[in-house]
Write a protein that holds these residues in place. Structure first.
Motif, PDB file in Angstrom:
ATOM      1  N   VAL A  27       2.680   4.444   1.058  1.00 51.90           N
ATOM      2  CA  VAL A  27       2.248   3.045   1.096  1.00 51.90           C
ATOM      3  C   VAL A  27       0.926   2.915   1.855  1.00 51.90           C
ATOM      4  O   VAL A  27       0.041   2.149   1.461  1.00 51.90           O
ATOM      5  N   LEU A  28       0.787   3.668   2.937  1.00 55.34           N
ATOM      6  CA  LEU A  28      -0.456   3.634   3.710  1.00 55.34           C
ATOM      7  C   LEU A  28      -1.642   4.100   2.859  1.00 55.34           C
ATOM      8  O   LEU A  28      -2.713   3.462   2.860  1.00 55.34           O
ATOM      9  N   VAL A  29      -1.464   5.182   2.128  1.00 59.59           N
ATOM     10  CA  VAL A  29      -2.548   5.688   1.271  1.00 59.59           C
ATOM     11  C   VAL A  29      -2.845   4.701   0.152  1.00 59.59           C
ATOM     12  O   VAL A  29      -4.018   4.465  -0.191  1.00 59.59           O
ATOM     13  N   PHE A  30      -1.804   4.115  -0.423  1.00 55.69           N
ATOM     14  CA  PHE A  30      -1.995   3.118  -1.485  1.00 55.69           C
ATOM     15  C   PHE A  30      -2.857   1.959  -0.999  1.00 55.69           C
ATOM     16  O   PHE A  30      -3.823   1.551  -1.653  1.00 55.69           O
ATOM     17  N   GLY A  31      -2.515   1.423   0.170  1.00 55.83           N
ATOM     18  CA  GLY A  31      -3.303   0.320   0.720  1.00 55.83           C
ATOM     19  C   GLY A  31      -4.714   0.736   1.064  1.00 55.83           C
ATOM     20  O   GLY A  31      -5.678  -0.018   0.812  1.00 55.83           O
ATOM     21  N   VAL A 105       1.754  -4.771  -0.983  1.00 50.90           N
ATOM     22  CA  VAL A 105       0.372  -4.253  -0.972  1.00 50.90           C
ATOM     23  C   VAL A 105      -0.302  -4.564  -2.304  1.00 50.90           C
ATOM     24  O   VAL A 105      -1.487  -4.922  -2.346  1.00 50.90           O
ATOM     25  N   TRP A 106       0.434  -4.430  -3.377  1.00 50.18           N
ATOM     26  CA  TRP A 106      -0.095  -4.798  -4.691  1.00 50.18           C
ATOM     27  C   TRP A 106      -0.472  -6.279  -4.726  1.00 50.18           C
ATOM     28  O   TRP A 106      -1.524  -6.646  -5.273  1.00 50.18           O
ATOM     29  N   LEU A 107       0.358  -7.128  -4.133  1.00 50.29           N
ATOM     30  CA  LEU A 107       0.033  -8.551  -4.058  1.00 50.29           C
ATOM     31  C   LEU A 107      -1.254  -8.759  -3.269  1.00 50.29           C
ATOM     32  O   LEU A 107      -2.116  -9.560  -3.666  1.00 50.29           O
ATOM     33  N   GLY A 108      -1.394  -8.061  -2.134  1.00 48.90           N
ATOM     34  CA  GLY A 108      -2.625  -8.188  -1.350  1.00 48.90           C
ATOM     35  C   GLY A 108      -3.841  -7.744  -2.125  1.00 48.90           C
ATOM     36  O   GLY A 108      -4.920  -8.364  -2.046  1.00 48.90           O
ATOM     37  N   GLU A 109      -3.698  -6.672  -2.904  1.00 53.70           N
ATOM     38  CA  GLU A 109      -4.829  -6.211  -3.718  1.00 53.70           C
ATOM     39  C   GLU A 109      -5.181  -7.236  -4.787  1.00 53.70           C
ATOM     40  O   GLU A 109      -6.356  -7.431  -5.109  1.00 53.70           O
TER      41      GLU A 109
END
Length: 237
Positions: A27-31, A105-109
């Motif tokens: 998740v950290l890398v994704f963000g 995180v997807w929502l934030g993106e």
């Protein structure tokens, strides 16, 4: 009565899937990748992910338009927000913290992607799919805030950043809590095994004696046989 160790551990987070270090790092890398493309990339576009977001955006217009022609312009942005929220809710119901964090995180993106579109409301430099009007030009025009497109875009971008950072921090705290729980459970099991190994075997009860020890001793006094102490002889004089 003391509960088994496994039962005590499960009551800390009942039914929840534990957060692994690999899940936290994923998740950290994704963000970080999403933020890197938006901050360092020339176009502020995350490959594959923003292509999927665009597909959702375009599907939202006609589907929302089936219910209200006036709301058609809102359908694209609405779908970009609803789908990540639906995914987060699904993982929340499944008690999957890593999946829920990835969905948020997807929502934030998506908020970064929407902010990019908002900031283009007046200049209209971004290429549009089809020959339709610019969504946020029409929306901000209706609201009378077209001149604030840059400020609203910055605010939306800030919300996306705070959401992504907050989600990663929350997942980190969950990982630490789960790690402490696993360590505590392993310690309890080790202590229980040690106590079991140190317990002495059960001893015979002192009242549980052989019947031969309770039988009277028979002796010969020259006049016949006589029972031992505490018993009368069977011979009469």
């Amino acid at each position: 009565m003391k509960l088994p160790v496994a039962m005590e551990d499960s009551q800390i987070t009942p039914g929840a899937a534990p957060v692994s270090l690999g899940g936290l790092l994923a998740v950290l890398v994704f963000g970080a990748v999403c933020l890197g493309f938006h901050w360092l990339g020339k176009d502020g576009w995350v490959p594959l992910l923003d292509s999927a977001n665009l597909a959702l955006h375009e599907a939202g217009h006609p589907l929302v338009g089936m219910f209200s022609a006036r709301a058609t312009v809102y359908g694209g942005t609405l779908f970009q927000l609803v789908f990540p929220l639906a995914a987060a809710w699904h993982f929340r119901r499944a008690d999957n913290a890593v999946g829920m964090a990835a969905a948020l995180v997807w929502l934030g993106e998506n908020l970064f992607n929407i902010a990019r579109y908002m900031a283009d409301a007046r200049v209209q430099e971004l290429p549009l799919v089809g020959s339709g009007d610019h969504d946020w030009t029409e929306i901000f025009g209706r609201w009378g805030v077209l001149h604030l497109d840059g400020r609203i875009a910055s605010l939306t971008r800030g919300c996306g950043f705070l959401l992504m950072v907050g989600v990663v921090l929350w997942l980190y705290r969950r990982w630490r809590a789960d790690s402490r729980s696993r360590f505590a459970g392993a310690t309890k099991k080790s202590r229980l095994a040690t106590e079991t190994a140190d317990t002495p075997p059960a001893t015979t009860d002192r009242h549980d004696r052989s019947p031969s020890r309770d039988m009277p001793r028979i002796t010969d006094d020259g006049n016949g046989f006589r029972a031992g102490p505490g018993h009368r002889s069977g011979r009469r004089d």
